[in-house]
Structures are given as C-alpha cells and as structure tokens.
Motif scaffolding. Structure first.
Motif, PDB file in Angstrom:
ATOM      1  N   GLY A  75       0.850  -1.237   0.242  1.00 45.02           N
ATOM      2  CA  GLY A  75       0.057  -0.126  -0.150  1.00 45.02           C
ATOM      3  C   GLY A  75       0.971   1.274   0.086  1.00 45.02           C
ATOM      4  N   ALA A 109      -5.584   1.178  -1.851  1.00 46.68           N
ATOM      5  CA  ALA A 109      -5.244  -0.135  -1.220  1.00 46.68           C
ATOM      6  C   ALA A 109      -5.772  -0.190   0.510  1.00 46.68           C
ATOM      7  CB  ALA A 109      -3.485  -0.302  -1.067  1.00 46.68           C
ATOM      8  N   THR A 131      -3.702  -6.278  -3.678  1.00 43.01           N
ATOM      9  CA  THR A 131      -2.804  -5.252  -3.498  1.00 43.01           C
ATOM     10  C   THR A 131      -1.419  -5.699  -3.710  1.00 43.01           C
ATOM     11  OG1 THR A 131      -2.812  -5.730  -1.200  1.00 43.01           O
ATOM     12  CG2 THR A 131      -3.976  -3.872  -1.705  1.00 43.01           C
TER      13      THR A 131
END
Length: 238
Positions: A75, A109, A131
């Motif tokens: 992320g 994310a 992700t």
C-alpha cells in the motif's frame, strides 16, 4: 501459546520488515532494491497464509497482522513509488503538490484491504485487483524505464497525465466489483484449470523473453483474462 501458531505471524512480520526496507530504498531512488524487497515481502505474505492453513492456526489476530503488513508493503510502497515518479516529471517537479496524488494508490489499497477482511466472497478467488499485484505493477515501472530507456519510452513513463490516470485507475481496479479467477490449482485437471494453466504458461514465457517488462504486462493480462472469462461464463449461464 504453541510455537507453531506463531510461525505464520513471523512470516507476516518479515513481510512488514521487507516493506519498511523497500520504503527506505524508494526514498533514495534505488528502485531495483525496492522492487526486490517488495517481491520478498509478497513471498513472505504467501507463506504466512500457507503455514496458517497447514498448521490450522488461522485466527483474527493473523488476519489483522496480515492486512497491516500488506498496508506497508503493498500500500504505502507503491504510493511512494508513484510520488517519486511524479517528482521526476518536468511538469510537476519538487515544488509542486501534484506528486502527493501518488498516495491515492495507498488510499485505494487501504480501502481494498479493509473490504477484503470482511468480504466472505473472496476466500478462494478475488474481487478487484489484490494489493500485492498492484504493488508489483507500480514498483516495476521505474525498472522498465531503466532497462528499456529511450526518449519516447521515458516520455510515456514520466508523462503527468499517464501517471495520474494510472494512479486513479489503480485505486478503482483494486476496489471494483470485478471477479478475478483464482490461481490456486488444487489438482492436475487440465479441463478444470485450463485458464489458470494458460495464464501461468504465458506469464513464464513473458518473464523469460521480456524480463522486468513482463511484470506489469502480466498484471494487465490477468485482469483482461478475468474480464473475458466473466463474459464467457455469463453468456454460458444465460
């Protein structure tokens, strides 16, 4: 608490540690090493789930730890990579606020990971791009520019509109209601897993011949094949 119950959590912590190291390398524009540690983190991420199932020790703590670790590796890292890419554009530059939009990937994310934790439909397959796949896509972009550098290609990679569209598209695709076929092959039935086998074979060939350029192309191929498969299945069920 049994030692084997902590083995999956150990792999999760290694995933998080890899993500932290990747961030340091991104900050220093050492994208090759950042990509390596993203891959290493995803490797650890795979095995934390593998050992949790093998030892039958999956639980709510592991689920939360896994998402928190992924939030960094899959992320924050790709968002930071996009931030750095935008900083290198002639249009934005270090004095502009536009590069901060790269962290829209991180926001997407985060939302994706939160949804995944409460979505019971994604136990065997995915809805929306995972992700880790998204992180591989973005962390490979600077490497492609270095490996296949020419003026035309660099103009695309560092085009402000291209980067902005990729950023927004990433946040959307991670959270879109797009079923993606599972890559878990539980037996050796070609008829049952022909799509997965075809995808894996093509991916292997692309990696051999295209090297790092294959990484984002494989992610795109995965999404396109899934969309095509969804259309075929929908027509077949009518």
């Amino acid at each position: 608490m049994k030692l084997k119950a902590q083995i999956p959590n150990l792999f999760t912590m290694l995933n998080l540690f890899s993500g932290c190291i990747a961030l340091v390398f991104v900050a220093n524009s050492k994208f090759e090493m950042a990509f390596f540690f993203v891959c290493l983190g995803i490797f650890f991420d795979f095995f934390d789930g593998f050992f949790a199932r093998k030892f039958n020790v999956a639980g709510p703590l592991g689920v939360q730890l896994d998402s928190l670790a992924d939030m960094v590796t899959s992320g924050v890292v790709p968002g930071f990579v996009m931030y750095q890419l935008m900083l290198n554009t002639d249009v934005f530059g270090p004095e502009s606020y536009w590069p901060y939009l790269g962290f829209v990937i991180t926001l997407g994310a985060c939302y994706r990971l939160a949804k995944f934790n409460i979505d019971t439909r994604q136990s065997d397959s995915f809805i929306g791009l995972p992700t880790p796949a998204n992180a591989l896509f973005f962390s490979s972009l600077p490497l492609i520019n270095s490996a296949f550098y020419d003026d035309d290609f660099s103009d695309v990679i560092y085009n402000k509109w291209f980067l902005l569209v990729l950023t927004l598209l990433s946040a959307y695709v991670m959270n879109a209601e797009i079923p993606l076929f599972s890559l878990k092959i539980k037996d050796f039935s070609f008829a049952k897993y022909k799509l997965q086998i075809f995808f894996l074979a093509i991916s292997a060939l692309m990696l051999i011949f295209l090297q790092v350029l294959a990484v984002p192309l494989i992610i795109i191929l995965y999404v396109l094949l899934s969309v095509g498969n969804n259309v075929v299945n929908k027509k077949a069920s009518v």
